[in-house]
Motif scaffolding. Structure first.
Motif, PDB file in Angstrom:
ATOM      1  N   GLU A 324       0.798  -1.143   0.271  1.00 14.59           N
ATOM      2  CA  GLU A 324      -0.436   0.165   0.081  1.00 14.59           C
ATOM      3  C   GLU A 324       1.180   1.565   0.294  1.00 14.59           C
ATOM      4  OE1 GLU A 324      -3.470   1.573   2.970  1.00 14.59           O
ATOM      5  OE2 GLU A 324      -2.822   0.351   3.205  1.00 14.59           O
ATOM      6  N   ALA A 328       1.481   3.885  -2.907  1.00 21.94           N
ATOM      7  CA  ALA A 328       1.532   5.787  -2.443  1.00 21.94           C
ATOM      8  C   ALA A 328       2.389   7.098  -2.730  1.00 21.94           C
ATOM      9  CB  ALA A 328       0.822   5.879  -0.940  1.00 21.94           C
ATOM     10  N   GLU A 354      -5.894  15.458  -5.429  1.00 23.21           N
ATOM     11  CA  GLU A 354      -5.168  13.957  -5.456  1.00 23.21           C
ATOM     12  C   GLU A 354      -4.803  13.361  -4.490  1.00 23.21           C
ATOM     13  OE1 GLU A 354      -4.262  12.123  -9.122  1.00 23.21           O
ATOM     14  OE2 GLU A 354      -6.316  13.532  -9.014  1.00 23.21           O
ATOM     15  N   SER A 356      -5.915  13.440  -1.299  1.00 22.53           N
ATOM     16  CA  SER A 356      -6.517  12.400  -0.493  1.00 22.53           C
ATOM     17  C   SER A 356      -7.158  11.314  -1.050  1.00 22.53           C
ATOM     18  CB  SER A 356      -7.754  13.883  -0.748  1.00 22.53           C
ATOM     19  OG  SER A 356      -6.986  14.259   0.256  1.00 22.53           O
ATOM     20  N   ARG A 357      -6.351  11.659  -2.383  1.00 20.94           N
ATOM     21  CA  ARG A 357      -7.738  10.168  -3.013  1.00 20.94           C
ATOM     22  C   ARG A 357      -6.030   9.045  -3.902  1.00 20.94           C
ATOM     23  NH1 ARG A 357      -5.976   7.771  -7.410  1.00 20.94           N
ATOM     24  NH2 ARG A 357      -4.915   9.267  -7.795  1.00 20.94           N
ATOM     25  N   ARG A 360      -5.607   7.203   0.358  1.00 19.70           N
ATOM     26  CA  ARG A 360      -6.849   7.240   1.149  1.00 19.70           C
ATOM     27  C   ARG A 360      -6.651   6.108   2.409  1.00 19.70           C
ATOM     28  NH1 ARG A 360      -7.181   6.005  -4.266  1.00 19.70           N
ATOM     29  NH2 ARG A 360      -7.260   3.320  -4.541  1.00 19.70           N
ATOM     30  N   GLY A 361      -5.720   5.412   2.342  1.00 17.07           N
ATOM     31  CA  GLY A 361      -5.801   4.461   3.560  1.00 17.07           C
ATOM     32  C   GLY A 361      -5.106   5.160   4.542  1.00 17.07           C
ATOM     33  N   ARG A 362      -5.969   4.720   5.755  1.00 17.42           N
ATOM     34  CA  ARG A 362      -5.762   5.471   6.750  1.00 17.42           C
ATOM     35  C   ARG A 362      -4.131   5.086   7.304  1.00 17.42           C
ATOM     36  NH1 ARG A 362      -9.970   4.261  11.672  1.00 17.42           N
ATOM     37  NH2 ARG A 362     -11.412   5.785  11.239  1.00 17.42           N
ATOM     38  N   GLU A 365      -1.518   8.038   6.114  1.00 16.47           N
ATOM     39  CA  GLU A 365      -1.471   8.964   6.175  1.00 16.47           C
ATOM     40  C   GLU A 365      -0.324   9.014   7.451  1.00 16.47           C
ATOM     41  OE1 GLU A 365      -6.293  10.538   4.867  1.00 16.47           O
ATOM     42  OE2 GLU A 365      -5.559   9.436   6.758  1.00 16.47           O
TER      43      GLU A 365
END
Length: 530
Positions: A324, A328, A354, A356-357, A360-362, A365
């Motif tokens: 993931e 990203a 863009e 944020s897309r 988008r996985g917590r 972030e």
């Protein structure tokens, strides 16, 4: 030895005689073949086989044997009352359960025509009575009252087999039970109806005792559902089992009799503990699982909590997170390059959208630091970095961990077993119901009720078998157990006809040590060809 002339040829049988009421009688006979067959056998050879077919034996025999031990046919027929139809409703329901447990993705007639069940079930029903039409016609006699009576009767049988181990039960909710295409009253079309299933199951083995299917769009609260199901067994101690998503619906500060998981994100003080209090749970049943048995405040009350850590789950979550994060970072690099080259000329709001897309996985972030410079389109620049310390903290606090809360004083392994009961049942029902509903056309409430009963009874039988295998030292899931049993096959050798009835010989395949252990555990020798 006696001979019988059939179609101009003589076929020989080895006859066993005995006196019956003082007179000699033939009490048994074994087919030997023609004179040529006997001569070939005497010379050390065998009659040439004209063909062979292979079919599974162990799974069908073990499930049918378990249905016999539960006396399902008799109990269903007693619940149904007087019947004129043959085979009885009890037989048809037992056949439906056998079919669902061993070949859920096949048509009944096709399964029956090539299944070993024809050689196991006695008395064998007439061929014209086992058709899809006659089978569904028989199951239509299952009224709602009869369905309830059947569940009660089978639950009594299970509790009799378990003895004292059947006095404690769990209440669970399988929210993803099945999807049905039901008739839409406002049009001729159908619509998908998602169904959940509330269950009371035995604490030992997660064997279903009572059930209630419900529509997901009008689902009762979990507490109300558990209370309704638990009320059917006032003589049993029923423990509520919930998952993290249901914890907010329950006032655990005022409730008693529960085991469930809590949202890990809500308990930082627990997930951050990495002290030496973690102990192996049960190396044989739960390899790589350790647990910290402590206390914490839950809904305003000090409760027993158990923080578990699974090495297997940790590794899987770490791999998923790494993939993931890599995705990203690659997408952010692409966005940064587009901004630097001037091919992306969006304003800061569009660039933020863009980003944020992409993240988008917590979890992503938590570990990415992103900086935007510039305000005007064409001048905005993006840079980012991965916070390795945050990655380490994420792994230490979240990966492989689960927080369980309970007011029971059971051993940690038993708390974990209860908490995982719903997961085991979900897996079983996915396998039992995954194919059947899709090709069944329009679903009426009655068809849904019958389908649910058959699925629950199939889960009852297979989970009872799984419990027995576990007691014998074989820790297998239902799917693994049936796969092992399915590996015990039977080959039917068909010999050429020499003018009379073709002969067939049934032989079982070789068995691995585990298959042999299961063969003996479920007493399959009584079903084996002789």
């Amino acid at each position: 030895m006696i001979g019988k002339r059939i179609g101009g040829r003589v076929y020989y049988y080895l006859a066993e005689s005995a006196r019956v009421n003082g007179k000699p009688r033939v009490v048994g006979q074994r087919y030997l073949g023609t004179a040529e067959d006997i001569a070939t056998a005497m010379a050390g050879g065998s009659a040439e086989a004209a063909g062979a077919r292979h079919r599974t034996f162990g799974d069908v025999a073990a499930v049918w044997g378990t249905l016999q031990r539960l006396e399902l046919i008799r109990r269903v027929d007693e619940a149904a009352g007087a019947q004129r139809a043959k085979p009885t409703l009890g037989f048809h329901l037992a056949l439906a359960v056998l079919h669902r447990a061993t070949a859920p993705g096949t048509e009944l007639e096709q399964w029956w025509s090539g299944c070993v069940a024809q050689d196991l079930i006695r008395p064998r029903p007439r061929k014209d009575t086992i058709t899809a039409a006659s089978h569904h016609r028989a199951l239509r006699r299952l009224t709602q009252e009869r369905i309830s009576d059947v569940e009660v009767a089978v639950a009594e049988a299970v509790r009799e087999l378990l003895g004292d181990d059947g006095t404690e039960a769990l209440a669970v909710d399988v929210a993803q039970f099945a999807a049905f295409t039901a008739a839409d009253c406002t049009s001729s079309a159908g619509k998908d109806v998602l169904a959940g299933l509330g269950l009371v199951i035995t604490r030992d083995g997660a064997i279903p005792l009572a059930s209630r299917v419900y529509r997901r769009d009008s689902a009762p609260t979990f507490g109300a559902l558990a209370g309704e199901l638990g009320g059917r067994y006032p003589d049993a101690e029923v423990t509520l089992v919930f998952h993290a998503g249901q914890a907010a619906q329950l006032d655990l500060g005022a409730r008693s009799g529960f085991v469930g998981s809590l949202p890990l994100a809500d308990h930082r003080e627990l997930r951050a503990r990495t002290d030496s209090g973690y102990r192996p749970v049960d190396p044989e049943r739960f390899a790589g699982l350790t647990a910290l048995d402590t206390r914490a405040t839950v809904d305003g009350v000090r409760r027993r909590v158990i923080v578990t850590h699974s090495a297997t789950l940790h590794a899987a979550q770490h791999r998923a997170f790494t993939d993931e994060l890599s995705t990203a970072v690659r997408d952010l690099d692409g966005l940064a390059a587009a901004l630097a080259a001037g091919t992306h000329r969006g304003d800061r709001t569009q660039v933020h959208a863009e980003i944020s897309r992409i993240i988008r996985g917590r979890r992503v972030e938590r570990v990415l630091g992103i900086t935007l410079e510039g305000t005007r389109p064409g001048e905005i620049r993006l840079s980012h970095r991965v916070d390795e310390a945050a990655v380490a903290r994420l792994g230490d606090e979240f990966f492989g961990k689960q927080v369980l809360a309970t007011d029971r004083d059971w051993p940690v392994a038993e708390v974990v077993t209860a908490a995982r009961a719903r997961t085991h049942l979900e897996s079983t029902f996915r396998w039992l119901t995954g194919v059947a509903p899709a090709g069944y056309g329009q679903w009426t409430p009655h068809r849904i009720a019958v389908h649910t009963l058959v699925s629950v009874l199939a889960a009852t039988v297979t989970h009872l078998m799984r419990r027995e295998a576990d007691r014998a030292g074989m820790n297998l899931s239902v799917a693994e157990l049936l796969d092992q049993l399915r590996g015990i096959g039977e080959t039917v050798l068909r010999h050429r006809s020499t003018g009379g009835r073709p002969r067939a010989r049934r032989i079982l395949s070789d068995r691995t040590p585990r298959q042999q252990a299961l063969f003996e555990l479920f007493g399959l020798a009584r079903f084996a060809p002789r």
